[in-house]
Design an enzyme around this catalytic site. Sequence first.
Site, short mmCIF file in Angstrom:
data_model
loop_
_atom_site.label_atom_id
_atom_site.label_comp_id
_atom_site.label_asym_id
_atom_site.label_seq_id
_atom_site.Cartn_x
_atom_site.Cartn_y
_atom_site.Cartn_z
N SER A 145 65.55 10.04 29.23
CA SER A 145 66.39 9.29 28.30
C SER A 145 67.43 10.21 27.66
O SER A 145 67.17 11.40 27.45
CB SER A 145 65.51 8.66 27.21
OG SER A 145 66.29 8.21 26.12
N TYR A 158 59.10 10.26 20.86
CA TYR A 158 59.51 9.84 22.20
C TYR A 158 60.62 10.75 22.72
O TYR A 158 60.56 11.22 23.87
CB TYR A 158 59.99 8.39 22.15
CG TYR A 158 60.50 7.85 23.46
CD1 TYR A 158 59.62 7.44 24.45
CD2 TYR A 158 61.87 7.75 23.72
CE1 TYR A 158 60.07 6.95 25.66
CE2 TYR A 158 62.34 7.26 24.92
CZ TYR A 158 61.44 6.86 25.90
OH TYR A 158 61.90 6.37 27.09
N LYS A 162 60.55 13.31 26.05
CA LYS A 162 61.49 13.24 27.16
C LYS A 162 62.18 14.59 27.37
O LYS A 162 62.61 14.91 28.47
CB LYS A 162 62.53 12.14 26.90
CG LYS A 162 61.95 10.74 27.02
CD LYS A 162 61.32 10.50 28.39
CE LYS A 162 60.77 9.11 28.56
NZ LYS A 162 60.15 8.90 29.88
N THR A 193 67.15 -3.89 28.56
CA THR A 193 65.77 -4.35 28.68
C THR A 193 65.41 -5.23 27.50
O THR A 193 66.11 -5.25 26.49
CB THR A 193 64.81 -3.16 28.72
OG1 THR A 193 64.91 -2.45 27.47
CG2 THR A 193 65.14 -2.20 29.86
#
Length: 249
Positions: A145, A158, A162, A193
């Site tokens: 990401s 997160y 990554k 998404t």
Amino acid sequence: MQDKKKNSDYIFVSGGTSEIGEKIIENLISEHKIIFSYNKSYKKANSIEKKFNKQNIILKYRIDLNDLSSIEKFSNFITLRKIKITNFLHVANIHFDRGKFFDIKKRIFSDVIFGNCVGSFYLTQKVSQNMKKNKKKKNILFFSSQSAEYGGNKLSPYAASKGFINSFSRSLAKELGLYNINVNNLILGKINTSSFQRNFKKQSNEKIISDIPLRRLGNFDDIANVVKFIISVHNSYISGAKIEITGGR
């Protein structure tokens, strides 16, 4: 023509029940046998298996990146079934709803870091041990990401995990080339998404795309088409690359 039923070569898509994972399966199933992993979404995994099993052989297997024993069992499963992995598409990751830094609980942080770092490392280790025995050209493709480089607003664990994937993939490309395994890393930008829509539902579309030069969100086909090229016979020398699917952001 080679009998696909006798061919033991498979593509392994981790996180096959995610929106991106399912689209990749849909894009590849007509030409490849596929094994995909799921964690909590058994019903969806069943649905995907039934949806595509008329086109080609497709298998599902439960893997929890926070449970290393499930990864060990998967390794034993593909060994016993004499499955040869030619392409490993690592879509699976541990995500969580955005939260302020001071509100993130230790359990949430631990799950994200352990799953996305330790779990991903161990799964890749087991799968690549299987792959290196196959003399054909092989690919490992990670999914990362932009947040790893630019930071993620209320997504610090997160984004950090990554960052690990980015460094890990580059290092593996140097080490696994000896076994004819290409390792690359897809850097995803703003992809349309359902989870993205939930996180940004209070913002106007104009504001969301204002920092994207192409002035649109990425879609599943944008990702699936790149994946198809990377694992195709047309790509033999791209390895160690960081491929950005960001619309120029």
